[in-house]
Design an enzyme around this catalytic site. Structure first.
Site, PDB file in Angstrom:
ATOM      1  N   LYS A   1      20.559  34.937   1.812  1.00  0.00           N
ATOM      2  CA  LYS A   1      22.016  34.941   1.613  1.00  0.00           C
ATOM      3  C   LYS A   1      22.799  35.914   2.504  1.00  0.00           C
ATOM      4  O   LYS A   1      24.021  35.802   2.594  1.00  0.00           O
ATOM      5  CB  LYS A   1      22.329  35.278   0.146  1.00  0.00           C
ATOM      6  CG  LYS A   1      21.960  34.169  -0.826  1.00  0.00           C
ATOM      7  CD  LYS A   1      22.943  33.022  -0.727  1.00  0.00           C
ATOM      8  CE  LYS A   1      22.461  31.779  -1.425  1.00  0.00           C
ATOM      9  NZ  LYS A   1      22.054  30.690  -0.539  1.00  0.00           N
TER      10      LYS A   1
ATOM     11  N   HIS B   1      16.868  21.167   6.497  1.00  0.00           N
ATOM     12  CA  HIS B   1      15.819  21.177   5.483  1.00  0.00           C
ATOM     13  C   HIS B   1      16.406  20.676   4.164  1.00  0.00           C
ATOM     14  O   HIS B   1      17.297  21.306   3.605  1.00  0.00           O
ATOM     15  CB  HIS B   1      15.263  22.586   5.288  1.00  0.00           C
ATOM     16  CG  HIS B   1      14.296  22.987   6.352  1.00  0.00           C
ATOM     17  ND1 HIS B   1      13.308  23.903   6.160  1.00  0.00           N
ATOM     18  CD2 HIS B   1      14.169  22.567   7.633  1.00  0.00           C
ATOM     19  CE1 HIS B   1      12.601  24.041   7.279  1.00  0.00           C
ATOM     20  NE2 HIS B   1      13.121  23.255   8.193  1.00  0.00           N
TER      21      HIS B   1
ATOM     22  N   TYR C   1       7.949  29.709  -0.449  1.00  0.00           N
ATOM     23  CA  TYR C   1       8.093  31.012  -1.098  1.00  0.00           C
ATOM     24  C   TYR C   1       6.914  31.162  -2.054  1.00  0.00           C
ATOM     25  O   TYR C   1       6.718  30.318  -2.930  1.00  0.00           O
ATOM     26  CB  TYR C   1       9.401  31.090  -1.895  1.00  0.00           C
ATOM     27  CG  TYR C   1      10.648  31.167  -1.043  1.00  0.00           C
ATOM     28  CD1 TYR C   1      11.246  30.012  -0.528  1.00  0.00           C
ATOM     29  CD2 TYR C   1      11.251  32.389  -0.755  1.00  0.00           C
ATOM     30  CE1 TYR C   1      12.400  30.087   0.236  1.00  0.00           C
ATOM     31  CE2 TYR C   1      12.410  32.472   0.008  1.00  0.00           C
ATOM     32  CZ  TYR C   1      12.974  31.316   0.503  1.00  0.00           C
ATOM     33  OH  TYR C   1      14.119  31.394   1.261  1.00  0.00           O
TER      34      TYR C   1
ATOM     35  N   TYR D   1      20.844  28.005  -3.759  1.00  0.00           N
ATOM     36  CA  TYR D   1      20.142  28.136  -2.473  1.00  0.00           C
ATOM     37  C   TYR D   1      20.937  27.465  -1.341  1.00  0.00           C
ATOM     38  O   TYR D   1      21.036  28.017  -0.244  1.00  0.00           O
ATOM     39  CB  TYR D   1      18.722  27.543  -2.576  1.00  0.00           C
ATOM     40  CG  TYR D   1      17.837  27.937  -1.417  1.00  0.00           C
ATOM     41  CD1 TYR D   1      17.170  29.165  -1.413  1.00  0.00           C
ATOM     42  CD2 TYR D   1      17.681  27.107  -0.302  1.00  0.00           C
ATOM     43  CE1 TYR D   1      16.377  29.555  -0.348  1.00  0.00           C
ATOM     44  CE2 TYR D   1      16.881  27.480   0.771  1.00  0.00           C
ATOM     45  CZ  TYR D   1      16.230  28.705   0.741  1.00  0.00           C
ATOM     46  OH  TYR D   1      15.450  29.093   1.802  1.00  0.00           O
TER      47      TYR D   1
ATOM     48  N   PRO E   1      16.389  39.860   1.111  1.00  0.00           N
ATOM     49  CA  PRO E   1      16.416  38.601   1.867  1.00  0.00           C
ATOM     50  C   PRO E   1      15.844  37.392   1.128  1.00  0.00           C
ATOM     51  O   PRO E   1      15.925  36.270   1.628  1.00  0.00           O
ATOM     52  CB  PRO E   1      15.572  38.910   3.111  1.00  0.00           C
ATOM     53  CG  PRO E   1      14.769  40.118   2.762  1.00  0.00           C
ATOM     54  CD  PRO E   1      15.524  40.869   1.731  1.00  0.00           C
TER      55      PRO E   1
HETATM   56  P1  RFL Z   1      25.033  43.190  11.442  1.00  0.00           P
HETATM   57  O1  RFL Z   1      24.287  41.977  11.889  1.00  0.00           O
HETATM   58  O2  RFL Z   1      24.261  44.372  11.017  1.00  0.00           O
HETATM   59  O3  RFL Z   1      26.017  43.592  12.623  1.00  0.00           O
HETATM   60  C1  RFL Z   1      26.759  44.800  12.616  1.00  0.00           C
HETATM   61  C2  RFL Z   1      27.023  45.204  14.032  1.00  0.00           C
HETATM   62  O4  RFL Z   1      27.826  46.396  14.045  1.00  0.00           O
HETATM   63  C3  RFL Z   1      27.311  47.295  15.013  1.00  0.00           C
HETATM   64  N1  RFL Z   1      27.685  48.674  14.633  1.00  0.00           N
HETATM   65  C4  RFL Z   1      28.678  49.363  15.216  1.00  0.00           C
HETATM   66  N2  RFL Z   1      29.519  49.047  16.218  1.00  0.00           N
HETATM   67  C5  RFL Z   1      30.422  49.996  16.605  1.00  0.00           C
HETATM   68  N3  RFL Z   1      30.487  51.225  16.052  1.00  0.00           N
HETATM   69  C6  RFL Z   1      29.663  51.597  15.050  1.00  0.00           C
HETATM   70  N4  RFL Z   1      29.754  52.811  14.483  1.00  0.00           N
HETATM   71  C7  RFL Z   1      28.709  50.640  14.596  1.00  0.00           C
HETATM   72  N5  RFL Z   1      27.748  50.652  13.644  1.00  0.00           N
HETATM   73  C8  RFL Z   1      27.134  49.468  13.687  1.00  0.00           C
HETATM   74  C9  RFL Z   1      25.799  47.065  14.969  1.00  0.00           C
HETATM   75  O5  RFL Z   1      25.165  47.487  16.164  1.00  0.00           O
HETATM   76  C10 RFL Z   1      25.745  45.551  14.785  1.00  0.00           C
HETATM   77  O6  RFL Z   1      25.700  44.847  16.012  1.00  0.00           O
HETATM   78  O7  RFL Z   1      26.025  42.841  10.212  1.00  0.00           O
HETATM   79  P2  RFL Z   1      26.847  41.498   9.907  1.00  0.00           P
HETATM   80  O8  RFL Z   1      27.576  41.000  11.110  1.00  0.00           O
HETATM   81  O9  RFL Z   1      27.579  41.785   8.662  1.00  0.00           O
HETATM   82  O10 RFL Z   1      25.706  40.389   9.611  1.00  0.00           O
HETATM   83  C11 RFL Z   1      24.882  40.462   8.488  1.00  0.00           C
HETATM   84  C12 RFL Z   1      23.512  39.840   8.784  1.00  0.00           C
HETATM   85  O11 RFL Z   1      23.009  40.389   9.983  1.00  0.00           O
HETATM   86  C13 RFL Z   1      22.524  40.089   7.637  1.00  0.00           C
HETATM   87  O12 RFL Z   1      23.151  39.898   6.402  1.00  0.00           O
HETATM   88  C14 RFL Z   1      21.303  39.141   7.692  1.00  0.00           C
HETATM   89  O13 RFL Z   1      20.516  39.382   8.826  1.00  0.00           O
HETATM   90  C15 RFL Z   1      20.446  39.290   6.428  1.00  0.00           C
HETATM   91  N6  RFL Z   1      19.239  38.458   6.441  1.00  0.00           N
HETATM   92  C16 RFL Z   1      19.298  37.109   6.144  1.00  0.00           C
HETATM   93  N7  RFL Z   1      20.473  36.519   5.879  1.00  0.00           N
HETATM   94  C17 RFL Z   1      20.534  35.171   5.630  1.00  0.00           C
HETATM   95  O14 RFL Z   1      21.621  34.660   5.370  1.00  0.00           O
HETATM   96  N8  RFL Z   1      19.427  34.364   5.689  1.00  0.00           N
HETATM   97  C18 RFL Z   1      18.211  34.875   5.950  1.00  0.00           C
HETATM   98  O15 RFL Z   1      17.248  34.105   6.049  1.00  0.00           O
HETATM   99  C19 RFL Z   1      18.103  36.297   6.171  1.00  0.00           C
HETATM  100  N9  RFL Z   1      16.917  36.842   6.451  1.00  0.00           N
HETATM  101  C20 RFL Z   1      17.997  39.029   6.745  1.00  0.00           C
HETATM  102  C21 RFL Z   1      16.849  38.186   6.730  1.00  0.00           C
HETATM  103  C22 RFL Z   1      17.865  40.374   7.060  1.00  0.00           C
HETATM  104  C23 RFL Z   1      16.627  40.890   7.325  1.00  0.00           C
HETATM  105  N10 RFL Z   1      16.565  42.276   7.618  1.00  0.00           N
HETATM  106  C24 RFL Z   1      15.947  42.780   8.777  1.00  0.00           C
HETATM  107  C25 RFL Z   1      17.379  43.199   6.884  1.00  0.00           C
HETATM  108  C26 RFL Z   1      15.606  38.685   7.004  1.00  0.00           C
HETATM  109  C27 RFL Z   1      15.476  40.045   7.269  1.00  0.00           C
HETATM  110  C28 RFL Z   1      14.080  40.561   7.489  1.00  0.00           C
HETATM  111  C1  PHB Z   2      13.679  33.819   7.846  1.00  0.00           C
HETATM  112  O1  PHB Z   2      13.362  32.738   8.384  1.00  0.00           O
HETATM  113  O2  PHB Z   2      13.740  34.868   8.475  1.00  0.00           O
HETATM  114  C2  PHB Z   2      13.968  33.832   6.386  1.00  0.00           C
HETATM  115  C3  PHB Z   2      14.011  32.641   5.690  1.00  0.00           C
HETATM  116  C4  PHB Z   2      14.268  32.651   4.325  1.00  0.00           C
HETATM  117  C5  PHB Z   2      14.495  33.840   3.687  1.00  0.00           C
HETATM  118  C6  PHB Z   2      14.478  35.026   4.392  1.00  0.00           C
HETATM  119  C7  PHB Z   2      14.209  35.032   5.749  1.00  0.00           C
HETATM  120  O3  PHB Z   2      14.732  33.842   2.349  1.00  0.00           O
END
Ligand code: RFL
Ligand code: PHB
Length: 390
Positions: free
Chosen positions: A297, A72, A201, A385, A293
């Site tokens: 990032k 994108h 957005y 971004y 989110p």
């Molecule tokens: P994770 O993905 O939470 O993985 C951690 C893992 O550790 C396990 N765990 C354990 N294992 C052993 N013993 C324990 N005691 C444990 N406790 C936990 C868990 O089961 C899990 O498998 O962390 P990690 O690897 O640091 O990754 C971070 C990302 O997942 C997170 O920052 C992103 O998903 C955030 N996020 C977004 N990030 C972006 O860069 N771009 C996006 O577009 C974006 N959109 C989002 C998001 C997060 C969202 N939510 C649900 C919070 C959109 C949403 C809606």
């Molecule tokens: C997503 O596609 O889940 C998404 C994209 C952009 C954001 C957050 C989440 O800023």
């Protein structure tokens, strides 16, 4: 059991670190609380910075990303019922982001790890960290009810916000900074073509909305909702009607609706824990910092931590130098705070804050007008971004 680096958590941070170390000849064991299917079932991030893509390539896991990822070159801001495009590529000397789901990144990393024969223990219960303030740390856990120990040189805590690693640090050794926002995001995933080929957005007086996607046939949409909202209160029809109401007329007309594959509510939070190193324990990813989110990032910050940490450990094992591991926390946190700032700013700019009143909304609109009419302002958004350099 013994290994060089014990990694807690098989999210993107743990898997990516494991793959980068494995390729450098450093042995790792990953302990994950959940099953692999459970980890793959969590619908989360979708936008990858170029630096994240390059890191995934260095880990040798970018074959499918290169084919299926959607580059994108722009992103859209919608306010006052009108849409404006921010030309990311033109404002950043050609940089872009890539839309590729976190579930796909995770799947590719899991497959590469299995192919390399590296050990991952799924459904590892009761993980307990010990002795990371001494030369020989040990991780205790239960697998199938049987107590096991994993001896190692280092522990990488990559276990997310609710993980055990941060909680294992002695009280007083950690400083935390937090802001909890008074709203959440209601997300819906559906097999329908995206309303627009780039993300939109939306600042609407009734609340933020976001049009995103996973592929040309799968869309991801979000609506700002109350922090205590219940997902059961949102039928698919109610979601689609509310989303359509918040979009500009062109996007509203292009919106294709369909049954939800997944619907969930995520709270919004900013959080940082400092430092990221305690003796032989390192923290990386969501365990140490959370961003709302809005700036896309979270996953990218987990990747940048892993970039610094993998370089530090490769330097330690390759050259016997501790310089990288000594500098890890400071280097990673400098980038973390810049992304915290950007995510907080995007959130403040785009969401409805009732406590700020009509004045607050007009200030948002004035800032958005400035952003889409000033090249300098747009360039600042674009530079952040697409991702600041590592
Ligand atoms: P994770 O993905 O939470 O993985 C951690 C893992 O550790 C396990 N765990 C354990 N294992 C052993 N013993 C324990 N005691 C444990 N406790 C936990 C868990 O089961 C899990 O498998 O962390 P990690 O690897 O640091 O990754 C971070 C990302 O997942 C997170 O920052 C992103 O998903 C955030 N996020 C977004 N990030 C972006 O860069 N771009 C996006 O577009 C974006 N959109 C989002 C998001 C997060 C969202 N939510 C649900 C919070 C959109 C949403 C809606
Ligand atoms: C997503 O596609 O889940 C998404 C994209 C952009 C954001 C957050 C989440 O800023």
């Amino acid at each position: 059991m013994r290994t060089q680096v014990a990694i807690i958590g098989a999210g993107p941070a743990g898997l990516l670190l494991g793959q980068l170390l494995q390729r450098a000849g450093i042995e790792t064991v990953i302990l994950e609380r959940r099953s692999a299917d459970y980890v793959l079932g969590r619908i989360r991030a979708g936008v990858l910075e170029q630096g994240t893509v390059e890191l995934i390539a260095r880990a040798g896991c970018d074959a499918r990303l290169r084919v299926e990822g959607l580059p994108h070159a722009g992103v859209n801001l919608c306010f006052g019922g009108r849409r404006h495009r921010i030309d990311l590529a033109a404002l950043t000397a050609g940089k872009e982001v890539v839309v590729y789901g976190q579930t796909e990144v995770t799947r590719d990393l899991m497959e590469a790890r299995a192919a390399a024969g590296a050990r991952t223990v799924y459904e590892a219960a009761g993980v307990h960290l010990e002795g990371f303030d001494r030369a020989r740390p040990v991780v205790h856990f239960l697998k199938g009810g049987i107590a096991q120990t994993l001896e190692c040189d280092f522990i990488a805590g990559c276990d997310g916000f609710y993980g055990v690693s941060r909680q294992s640090v002695p009280e007083g050794a950690l400083e935390t900074f937090e802001r909890v926002y008074p709203f959440g995001w209601l997300g819906l995933l559906a097999d329908v073509p995206p309303a627009n080929e780039e993300l939109i957005y939306v600042n609407h007086e009734d609340g933020f909305a976001l049009c995103s996607m996973r592929s040309p046939t799968r869309s991801r949409y979000y609506l700002q909702c109350a922090a205590d909202e219940k997902v059961e209160n949102w039928s698919d029809q109610r979601f689609w009607d509310e989303l359509r109401r918040r979009l500009d007329p062109e996007a509203a007309a292009a919106l294709v609706t369909g049954p939800a594959l997944e619907k969930s509510i995520a709270p919004l939070r900013s959080f940082v824990a400092e430092p990221l190193r305690f003796g032989r324990l390192f923290l990386a990813g969501d365990v140490a910092h959370i961003v709302p989110p809005t700036g896309a990032k979270g996953l990218n910050l987990a990747a940048s931590d892993v970039h610094y940490l993998s370089e530090a450990l490769i330097e330690y094992y390759g050259e016997g130098s501790s310089a990288g591991i000594d500098a890890y926390s400071t280097r990673a946190l400098a980038r973390v705070w810049k992304a915290e700032r950007f995510s907080w700013w995007m959130t403040s700019l785009l969401h409805h804050f009732p406590e700020n009143g009509r004045f607050g909304h007009r200030i948002q609109l004035a800032e958005l007008e400035y952003l889409v009419s000033s090249r300098a302002a747009a360039a600042s958004l674009a530079e952040n971004y697409v991702g600041l350099p590592f």
